[in-house]
Design a protein around this motif. Structure first.
Motif, PDB file in Angstrom:
ATOM      1  N   ASP A 261       0.015  38.291  -1.067  1.00 53.57           N
ATOM      2  CA  ASP A 261       1.274  38.706  -1.654  1.00 53.57           C
ATOM      3  C   ASP A 261       1.648  37.814  -2.840  1.00 53.57           C
ATOM      4  OD1 ASP A 261       3.330  40.465  -1.725  1.00 53.57           O
ATOM      5  OD2 ASP A 261       4.654  39.229  -0.478  1.00 53.57           O
ATOM      6  N   GLY A 262       2.325  38.383  -3.803  1.00 58.18           N
ATOM      7  CA  GLY A 262       2.913  37.614  -4.905  1.00 58.18           C
ATOM      8  C   GLY A 262       1.882  36.823  -5.696  1.00 58.18           C
ATOM      9  N   TRP A 263       2.311  35.635  -6.110  1.00 58.39           N
ATOM     10  CA  TRP A 263       1.456  34.816  -6.968  1.00 58.39           C
ATOM     11  C   TRP A 263       0.194  34.364  -6.262  1.00 58.39           C
ATOM     12  CZ3 TRP A 263       2.714  35.156 -11.814  1.00 58.39           C
ATOM     13  CH2 TRP A 263       4.055  35.288 -12.199  1.00 58.39           C
ATOM     14  N   GLN A 264       0.135  34.532  -4.909  1.00 61.06           N
ATOM     15  CA  GLN A 264      -1.033  34.037  -4.177  1.00 61.06           C
ATOM     16  C   GLN A 264      -2.218  34.997  -4.298  1.00 61.06           C
ATOM     17  OE1 GLN A 264      -0.477  31.042  -3.323  1.00 61.06           O
ATOM     18  NE2 GLN A 264       1.701  31.305  -3.788  1.00 61.06           N
ATOM     19  N   SER A 265      -1.990  36.162  -4.864  1.00 62.29           N
ATOM     20  CA  SER A 265      -3.071  37.136  -4.979  1.00 62.29           C
ATOM     21  C   SER A 265      -4.227  36.587  -5.814  1.00 62.29           C
ATOM     22  CB  SER A 265      -2.534  38.418  -5.632  1.00 62.29           C
ATOM     23  OG  SER A 265      -3.626  39.203  -6.076  1.00 62.29           O
ATOM     24  N   PRO A 266      -5.454  36.752  -5.320  1.00 59.25           N
ATOM     25  CA  PRO A 266      -6.609  36.271  -6.102  1.00 59.25           C
ATOM     26  C   PRO A 266      -7.115  37.314  -7.092  1.00 59.25           C
ATOM     27  CG  PRO A 266      -7.357  36.990  -3.956  1.00 59.25           C
ATOM     28  CD  PRO A 266      -5.872  37.234  -3.979  1.00 59.25           C
ATOM     29  N   GLN A 267      -6.398  38.408  -7.220  1.00 64.81           N
ATOM     30  CA  GLN A 267      -6.880  39.497  -8.072  1.00 64.81           C
ATOM     31  C   GLN A 267      -6.384  39.336  -9.504  1.00 64.81           C
ATOM     32  OE1 GLN A 267      -8.963  41.736  -6.831  1.00 64.81           O
ATOM     33  NE2 GLN A 267      -8.769  40.990  -4.708  1.00 64.81           N
ATOM     34  N   ILE A 268      -7.317  39.529 -10.440  1.00 61.88           N
ATOM     35  CA  ILE A 268      -6.944  39.502 -11.846  1.00 61.88           C
ATOM     36  C   ILE A 268      -7.269  40.866 -12.444  1.00 61.88           C
ATOM     37  CG2 ILE A 268      -7.521  38.531 -14.096  1.00 61.88           C
ATOM     38  CD1 ILE A 268      -7.914  35.892 -12.756  1.00 61.88           C
ATOM     39  N   TRP A 269      -6.343  41.355 -13.208  1.00 61.32           N
ATOM     40  CA  TRP A 269      -6.529  42.669 -13.828  1.00 61.32           C
ATOM     41  C   TRP A 269      -6.653  42.510 -15.327  1.00 61.32           C
ATOM     42  CZ3 TRP A 269      -6.777  47.030 -10.701  1.00 61.32           C
ATOM     43  CH2 TRP A 269      -6.411  46.830  -9.357  1.00 61.32           C
ATOM     44  N   MET A 270      -7.539  43.354 -15.877  1.00 60.85           N
ATOM     45  CA  MET A 270      -7.735  43.299 -17.314  1.00 60.85           C
ATOM     46  C   MET A 270      -7.907  44.737 -17.785  1.00 60.85           C
ATOM     47  SD  MET A 270     -10.454  40.981 -19.360  1.00 60.85           S
ATOM     48  CE  MET A 270     -11.921  41.845 -18.872  1.00 60.85           C
TER      49      MET A 270
ATOM     50  N   ARG B 167      -5.159  43.865 -22.334  1.00 57.45           N
ATOM     51  CA  ARG B 167      -4.095  43.382 -21.465  1.00 57.45           C
ATOM     52  C   ARG B 167      -4.734  42.595 -20.336  1.00 57.45           C
ATOM     53  NH1 ARG B 167      -1.576  44.232 -24.944  1.00 57.45           N
ATOM     54  NH2 ARG B 167       0.295  45.487 -25.302  1.00 57.45           N
ATOM     55  N   ILE B 168      -4.042  41.577 -19.890  1.00 56.92           N
ATOM     56  CA  ILE B 168      -4.533  40.820 -18.744  1.00 56.92           C
ATOM     57  C   ILE B 168      -3.334  40.505 -17.868  1.00 56.92           C
ATOM     58  CG2 ILE B 168      -4.395  38.577 -19.890  1.00 56.92           C
ATOM     59  CD1 ILE B 168      -7.168  38.053 -18.416  1.00 56.92           C
ATOM     60  N   ALA B 169      -3.517  40.556 -16.571  1.00 54.38           N
ATOM     61  CA  ALA B 169      -2.357  40.406 -15.694  1.00 54.38           C
ATOM     62  C   ALA B 169      -2.765  39.899 -14.316  1.00 54.38           C
ATOM     63  CB  ALA B 169      -1.634  41.741 -15.544  1.00 54.38           C
ATOM     64  N   ARG B 170      -1.764  39.305 -13.637  1.00 53.47           N
ATOM     65  CA  ARG B 170      -1.957  38.864 -12.263  1.00 53.47           C
ATOM     66  C   ARG B 170      -1.837  40.046 -11.326  1.00 53.47           C
ATOM     67  NH1 ARG B 170      -1.272  33.134 -12.289  1.00 53.47           N
ATOM     68  NH2 ARG B 170      -1.426  33.209 -10.034  1.00 53.47           N
ATOM     69  N   GLY B 171      -2.588  40.004 -10.233  1.00 52.95           N
ATOM     70  CA  GLY B 171      -2.340  40.949  -9.164  1.00 52.95           C
ATOM     71  C   GLY B 171      -1.205  40.423  -8.297  1.00 52.95           C
ATOM     72  N   GLY B 172      -0.734  41.240  -7.379  1.00 47.78           N
ATOM     73  CA  GLY B 172       0.199  40.766  -6.357  1.00 47.78           C
ATOM     74  C   GLY B 172       1.657  40.772  -6.743  1.00 47.78           C
ATOM     75  N   ILE B 173       1.967  40.716  -8.057  1.00 48.05           N
ATOM     76  CA  ILE B 173       3.369  40.628  -8.436  1.00 48.05           C
ATOM     77  C   ILE B 173       3.892  41.930  -9.029  1.00 48.05           C
ATOM     78  CG2 ILE B 173       3.258  38.134  -8.822  1.00 48.05           C
ATOM     79  CD1 ILE B 173       3.245  38.829 -11.862  1.00 48.05           C
ATOM     80  N   GLY B 174       3.047  42.960  -9.047  1.00 45.00           N
ATOM     81  CA  GLY B 174       3.526  44.251  -9.528  1.00 45.00           C
ATOM     82  C   GLY B 174       3.305  44.481 -11.004  1.00 45.00           C
ATOM     83  N   GLN B 175       2.698  43.505 -11.660  1.00 44.33           N
ATOM     84  CA  GLN B 175       2.494  43.638 -13.095  1.00 44.33           C
ATOM     85  C   GLN B 175       1.324  44.581 -13.386  1.00 44.33           C
ATOM     86  OE1 GLN B 175       1.595  39.893 -14.919  1.00 44.33           O
ATOM     87  NE2 GLN B 175       1.429  40.761 -16.974  1.00 44.33           N
ATOM     88  N   ALA B 176       0.355  44.644 -12.456  1.00 41.71           N
ATOM     89  CA  ALA B 176      -0.802  45.517 -12.631  1.00 41.71           C
ATOM     90  C   ALA B 176      -1.321  45.889 -11.252  1.00 41.71           C
ATOM     91  CB  ALA B 176      -1.892  44.812 -13.432  1.00 41.71           C
ATOM     92  N   GLY B 177      -1.986  47.022 -11.158  1.00 43.78           N
ATOM     93  CA  GLY B 177      -2.548  47.393  -9.871  1.00 43.78           C
ATOM     94  C   GLY B 177      -2.952  48.865  -9.867  1.00 43.78           C
ATOM     95  N   VAL B 178      -3.454  49.314  -8.716  1.00 46.00           N
ATOM     96  CA  VAL B 178      -3.822  50.717  -8.562  1.00 46.00           C
ATOM     97  C   VAL B 178      -3.393  51.163  -7.169  1.00 46.00           C
ATOM     98  CG1 VAL B 178      -5.706  52.386  -8.447  1.00 46.00           C
ATOM     99  CG2 VAL B 178      -5.835  50.502 -10.076  1.00 46.00           C
TER     100      VAL B 178
END
Lengths: 218, 805, 349
Positions: C90-99, C115-126
């Motif tokens: 969850d949140g900033w602890q997510s190890p996922q990086i989106w590009m 674009r590059i973004a952190r996973g887990g915080i809602g900035q990027a995902g599927v």
């Protein structure tokens, strides 16, 4: 003529009205001649000398030095005239205290770009200054200082030498010795001498004498 | 011609090396102190800028929340709206025995990422590993050492790319350490934005858009006043130095009047002469300016650690302890040297221009002129003071305060010669014996030559009294205030909120009164505001340092209806008791009182703890003040340590805390003390140089007295006496001036610069010490001329008569 | 320092170690990461979503479009997921990086953004159901809940687009029912496509807005080690012929020889995997692109389908100068079969 003065007048501003010092003075001085100007205190003789030296300006009439009328000259031109054609010897010597004797003697000539080392050496020998060249003015006696002033004035090889009571600060013995030396060197250099003095004895040593009274020649 | 004329004019210095040294030293001192101060200012400002740049905050606007934190979801929503923002979470984290300022950033998009990645690379670490649970801290090498010394359980990468006082980490680690997984402190609006985005005001109406200059200018805003202070000091030193320079230039001209006239008689045109003198001044300015720069550099390097301590103590602003050479600084220093020389020499150049070719100056006339010029100077001085007062009355603000001070100081200096002259005239009237009558009269005759040095002395003494009174008054007030403010016997910091709650319960059971110290940081009208929540306890009612309050202030606070604000906040926003204050959206309270809060540049307010918890339920609960009889102190402390795992450093008793606060205070004024002393030194030097330069002119006046049967020893003693006399009169006149200065600093400058007004206390013992110091300086300055006089060859005195024939 | 170079620096260490083994870390060992299994049955809509236990995954859309006046455009929209560690938190602890990368290519211009973004915080995902893939303001969003109707947006400094995609055929699973082998030693990925999109929409370009329409192709692939250790990059073709048939073919370039594979998709949508080596592609012409020598004209052959044609880049300078850089652009096919397509080439240094 080296010096021509024609009907020159000069007045200084006074408290209520101007005070006339010279009231139409005329005189001539040819190359190699010497002229003594005598007169009482306040007769205007120093003023006339200053005018002849382009140190001050006159109200009317004309003064020519070696044919150059002074009336039209600006400050720069008058300064240039003083550097080359006219030399002055003052009563107060007016040496530069921070320069040594050699430098004092050469100063005027170097200002006019006409320093001649041989002539300078000759002058200092004749004036008995040869052994004093590395001293400073304050280390010299009054007579010695006046001889330095004479050497400085003649080093320029001026066409006209103006002297204002040159021995006024000296005792009688020193005075006549300095005068004799000066006259000899003036005639050697070929300059015309215009000398202001209150001493009749000194005036007699010159070719001509002129007496000034109430701003007029008599 | 030019060379010969130049040689003749400059030969003067060859024969008067001491005069040249004075001139050079005066100008070098003026330039040196000024450029030292400028170097310090430039270094400090560069440090702030570097810190802002290193933290990526330079030039970037910010989004702030009114209540202090921005929910994470809000950030994600703004990103999805296309805005390129960098999230930052700030807080304090404790490792071992030390607290650190932690700055959490998204390592993928913060402006300082490149530097951190670089540093990690050099450590042989993959930068992205910092995102993984093991985490990684980034810090300046000095901070990294402190982190490691405190057994920080995270790997640390040290990098020069960070300012000293900040530990940076990826938000994955920072949010864990600060226990704020779902909130952010602020969002940087990065410069690179897509065109055509919906405006922030529309999509984030609740957030405050703080402009780069206002946001990153927190430090600048706070420290500006300090730098203005330093600049004023530097300018004062410069002015004092210029007094020396002007004196030396005037004297050198005076002594070369004959030379100038002769040279003109020999046919040197006026223009050339003026040019030669201007060239001389330019050369002096260049040489002395360079020397001053070198000296200033060393002074600055020596003072900078003190300045760093001051700035860190006062504002928590980071300043590196080392100095770097800046071309702009060198150029401005030289420009000051030239400007100062022009200022000091313009009069001389004008005098040359106006000097008539023939008539000699009459000594008598100049004496009359001195009297006239004293009156003229005094009238101008009074005008200066009046203009200063007018500016203070008309315009508000720090600059107006300094303008008033400038007018006051300059004006007083200009009035000084007339006052001293009047004093000497009075003395002469009272003198009975002929020798003392001569001494008074001769001192008065010397005054024109000495007055510049005496002005310098006046300024230096008044500054010392004024600044000294300000600092001492401040310290006294601060000390008393600490006594009131630190009323708990011991202060304990728990290592976690859970431990804190446990500790409070445990202490209550033991019958010890516990005062929780809980706070919440938010922004109020664009500036930081710290809100404390307090419980209703007699400690506050009895001790809190209130300046103004409603009669039932504490009752109202306890009832959650009112709040107390500190003096700074009240001053800044014109708040007064009884008024309503809107702290944040939907949170409005009555102001029940204003309390003093020294040493803190920011706004602060106090509400009841339940009221604070309603608006900020998640605030930390780790700090407590404990009320207990002093004799139980050691026992209680050891019991706490037995029952809880609280490090010894987390338990501070009152005395220790006071000592710490006072040491911070004292460090704060180190720089002031140093500059004070330097200014006085310059003034002493000004006296010495004036006396030495007057030396050559003195002989004609002394010789007749000597001839009349006064011994050289007596003359030397008279020389010392005269110097003492002048210094004493000046010092007496400096006292009222210094007190006015102190008043201005305490009641005008402090209020503008820091937001607090301080009561003024008087310290007569300090004045006496300063008075004696001034006399000592006078004796030291006169010692050399007096010695020379007592050993003077009579022939020298005789020469005076010989020359005068 | 601008954002892009800062990003490259950050990712440099990651990329450097990765590239020593293969492009973008695809060849490294799968420590703790899940590995594709032969025989796994893809199930939808779940598999449209993210698979955080796998190291790498992408949603890769390319399209060949034309304006009303006949100007050709190529469109790219790619979302990459890259896991620093397996799993999601969850949140900033997510190890996922989106590009994400987006590009608009014309014959004489190639615009791209990243674009590059952190996973887990809602900035990027599927999310799989309803389907939505997003990063910052870019998105690929289902308008019918499934993958059949999509809305696609992206914007960079100099361009943006807003497109509607409508599938006119079934999903296509590559390899063995979606299990796509990538080397002799068995490295594989899960790989399926939707190559049948009709595309309409608008492009916002520096000169103004252009209405466009054409065909789009979505690739979905995830894996933890799709490349063998010695493989350095690939050349990947997705071609749509005028006949309605489509061809996907790729060459994985390795030290010990190339590995080629592909899929023949008939006009009706039936997919036939191609045996290793049956798809052939030879460079005919190289272009100097950003200091590299890159083949921009190819001869392709698929003897079993009588395909022998030349593939020519619309714009040889279609270089994606992003944090991981590669060549990606629209192509024209001429020869036994005519048509358009997309070409991607990686690992050219």
């Amino acid at each position: 003529m080296v010096l021509t003065v024609r009907n020159v007048t000069k007045a200084y501003p006074g408290q209520t009205q101007d005070i006339a010092v010279l009231r139409g003075v005329s005189l001539d001085l040819a190359a190699g001649q010497s002229l003594a100007l005598t007169g009482d205190s306040g007769s205007g003789k120093s003023t006339l000398l200053h005018l002849a030296g382009a140190l001050d300006t006159f109200d009317s009439g004309e003064i020519e030095i070696c044919g150059t009328p002074l009336s039209g000259l600006n400050d720069t031109r008058r300064a240039a005239l003083r550097r080359r054609d006219v030399s002055l010897v003052f009563q107060q010597f007016n040496l530069i205290p921070s320069l040594d004797i050699q430098q004092n003697i050469s100063l005027h000539a170097r200002l006019g770009n006409r320093w001649d080392a041989d002539w300078g050496r000759h002058l200092s020998e004749r004036l008995g200054l040869a052994k004093l060249l590395d001293r400073y003015p304050e280390q010299l006696s009054g007579g010695q200082q006046q001889r330095v002033a004479i050497a400085r004035a003649l080093a320029v090889r001026p066409k006209l030498l103006l002297a204002d009571e040159p021995t006024g600060n000296l005792d009688e013995t020193a005075s006549s010795a300095v005068m004799e030396l000066m006259l000899a060197l003036v005639s050697e250099s070929g300059a015309a001498l215009f000398l202001v003095t209150h001493s009749a004895a000194i005036a007699q040593m010159l070719d001509r004498q002129l007496h000034l009274k109430h701003g007029q020649t008599g | 011609m030019t060379r010969a004329a130049l040689h003749a004019v400059l030969s003067h210095w060859w024969r008067h090396p001491l005069q040249l040294a004075t001139l050079m030293a005066g100008l070098a001192l003026a330039t040196g102190l000024w450029s030292a101060v400028q170097a310090i200012n430039a270094e400090a400002r560069a440090s702030y800028a570097r810190a802002a740049e290193q933290l990526g905050t330079a030039g970037a606007d910010r989004l702030l929340a009114e209540n202090g934190t921005i929910p994470l979801g809000r950030y994600a929503a703004l990103r999805r709206a296309g805005w390129n923002l960098a999230p930052v979470l700030e807080g304090t984290v404790r490792f071992g025995r030390q607290s650190f300022d932690l700055m959490g950033v998204d390592l993928l998009n913060h402006p300082m990422v490149a530097n951190l990645a670089n540093a990690a690379e050099q450590d042989g670490v993959q930068p992205l590993d910092a995102l993984l649970p093991s985490g990684r801290l980034f810090a300046h090498p000095a901070t990294a050492i402190a982190l490691e010394a405190n057994q920080t359980p995270y790997p640390v990468t040290s990098t020069e790319a960070l300012p000293r006082n900040v530990v940076a980490a990826d938000l994955s680690l920072a949010s864990r350490l600060l226990r704020q997984p779902k909130s952010l402190s602020y969002l940087l609006i990065l410069p690179d934005q897509l065109p055509g985005l919906r405006p922030l005001a529309e999509i984030a109406p609740g957030l405050i858009h703080a402009k780069a200059d206002s946001a990153s200018a927190d430090t600048a805003r706070l420290t500006d006043s300090f730098h203005l202070n330093l600049t004023a000091f530097g300018l004062l030193s410069f002015a004092v130095g210029l007094f020396i320079v002007q004196g030396a230039i005037l004297l050198s001209l005076e002594q070369r009047r004959g030379l100038i006239r002769t040279l003109r008689g020999l046919g040197v045109p006026m223009g050339l002469l003026v040019a030669v003198f201007a060239a001389e001044l330019a050369f002096v300015a260049l040489a002395a300016g360079l020397a001053g720069l070198a000296g200033g550099y060393f002074v600055a390097a020596a003072l900078l650690p003190g300045v760093s301590a001051t700035l860190a103590g006062l504002y928590g602003a980071p300043v590196e302890g080392s100095l770097s050479l800046r071309p702009v600084w060198a150029l401005s220093g030289l420009a000051m040297a030239f400007g100062g020389t022009v200022l000091a020499g313009a009069q001389s150049l004008f005098a040359i221009w106006r000097m008539p070719l023939l008539s000699a100056p009459a000594a008598h006339a100049r004496g009359q002129q001195a009297g006239r010029s004293q009156w003229g100077s005094a009238i101008a001085g009074i005008a200066c003071i009046l203009v200063g007062i007018l500016i203070l009355k008309t315009f508000q603000g720090l600059l107006a305060g300094f303008a008033f001070l400038g007018g006051l100081m300059l004006g007083a200096a200009m009035v000084l010669p007339l006052l001293i002259s009047a004093g000497l005239l009075l003395g002469a009237r009272l003198a009975r014996r002929p020798f003392s009558a001569w001494l008074w009269a001769d001192t008065r005759a010397q005054l024109p030559g000495m007055s510049l040095a005496l002005m310098a002395l006046l300024l230096a003494l008044a500054t010392n009294i004024g600044v000294g009174t300000m600092v001492s008054s401040f310290r006294l007030t601060f000390n008393g205030w600490l006594d009131q403010r630190l009323s708990a016997e011991v202060y304990v910091t728990a290592t976690s909120d859970a431990q804190g709650a446990e500790l409070a319960t445990w202490l209550n059971q033991k019958g010890i009164r516990v005062l929780p110290i809980r706070r919440h940081d938010l922004r109020f009208r664009g500036a930081p505001l710290r809100l404390y929540g307090v419980i209703d306890d007699a400690t506050y009612r009895d001790n809190w340092p209130m300046l103004q309050s409603l009669p039932d202030a504490w009752d109202q606070v306890a009832a959650g209806k009112a709040l107390l604000v500190n003096e700074q906040l009240a001053n800044r926003h014109g708040l007064s008791p009884g008024a309503e204050l809107r702290i944040a959206a939907g949170w409005e309270m009555t102001i029940a009182g204003i309390y003093s809060d020294y040493g803190n540049p920011n706004g602060q307010a106090i509400v009841s703890l339940p009221e604070l918890l309603q608006h900020a339920p998640d605030i930390a609960n780790r700090q407590f003040g404990l009320r207990l009889p002093p004799d139980q102190l050691p026992e209680t402390i050891s019991e706490i340590r037995k029952a809880f795992e609280i490090p010894r450093e987390n338990i501070i008793d009152q005395a220790e805390l006071k000592a710490r606060s006072l040491s911070v205070f004292d460090r704060t004024f180190v720089i002031t003390a140093a500059l004070n002393l330097l200014t006085l030194g310059v003034a002493g030097f000004a006296m010495l140089t004036s006396l030495l330069t007057l030396w050559s002119q003195r002989l004609p006046q002394l010789a007749p007295v000597w001839a009349m049967g006064v011994t050289r020893r007596q003359l030397a003693a008279a020389e010392l006496l005269r110097s003492l006399l002048l210094a004493a009169i000046t010092a007496l006149l400096a006292l009222p001036l210094g007190l006015v200065l102190a008043w201005a600093l305490l009641a005008v400058i402090n209020v503008e610069a820091f937001g607090w007004k301080l009561p003024m206390y008087l310290f007569p013992i300090d004045w006496l010490r300063l008075f004696l110091l001034a006399l000592l300086a006078a004796v030291a300055a006169a010692a050399l001329p007096a010695l020379r006089l007592s050993r003077l060859d009579p022939a020298e005195l005789l020469k005076v008569f010989a020359h005068e024939r | 320092m601008n954002a892009k170079s800062a990003l490259s620096l950050l990712l440099a260490g990651w990329a450097a170690t990765a590239q020593a083994q293969g492009f973008a870390g695809l060849g490294s060992d799968a420590e703790g990461f899940a590995i594709p299994q032969r025989g796994y049955q893809l199930s939808f809509p779940q598999d449209h979503g993210a698979h955080p236990d796998f190291r790498i995954e992408w949603w890769y859309l390319t399209a060949n479009l034309k304006s009303a006046s006949g100007t050709r455009f190529g469109i790219q929209w790619t979302l990459f997921r890259s896991a620093l560690a397996p799993g999601e938190a969850d949140g900033w602890q997510s190890p996922q990086i989106w590009m994400a990368h987006a590009a608009v290519t014309e014959s004489d211009r190639h615009l791209f953004a990243e674009r590059i973004a952190r996973g887990g915080i809602g900035q990027a995902g599927v999310s799989a159901n309803p389907f939505e893939a997003w990063i910052d303001g870019w998105q690929m969003r289902s308008t019918d809940g499934a993958l059949e109707e999509l809305q696609l947006t992206a914007s960079g400094k100099a361009f943006s687009y807003d497109l509607k995609l409508s599938a006119e055929g079934p999903l296509v699973k590559h390899g063995e029912n979606g299990y796509s082998v990538k080397s002799e030693s068995g490295q594989a990925s899960y790989y399926y496509s939707q190559p049948h999109y009709q595309v309409t929409g608008t492009l916002d370009l520096p000169e103004g807005t252009v209405d466009v329409s054409g065909h789009g192709w979505l690739d979905r692939e995830w894996s933890s080690q799709p490349l063998a250790e010695d493989q350095s990059g690939w050349d990947w073709f997705s071609l749509s012929f005028d006949s309605g048939d489509k061809l996907m073919g790729f060459i994985l370039r390795g030290d010990s020889g190339n590995y080629t594979s592909g899929t023949w998709i008939s006009a009706g949508g039936t997919a036939k995997p191609l045996a290793e080596g049956s798809f052939q592609a030879e460079p005919l012409e190289f272009s100097n692109v950003e200091g590299r020598r890159i083949p921009t004209r190819w001869q392709i052959k698929l003897p079993q389908r009588n395909v022998s044609a030349e593939v020519q880049a619309l714009n040889p300078q279609s270089w994606m100068g992003t944090s991981f850089s590669y060549w990606e652009g629209p192509v024209t096919v001429n020869g036994s079969h005519n048509g358009t397509g997309y070409l991607e080439m990686t690992g050219y240094e």
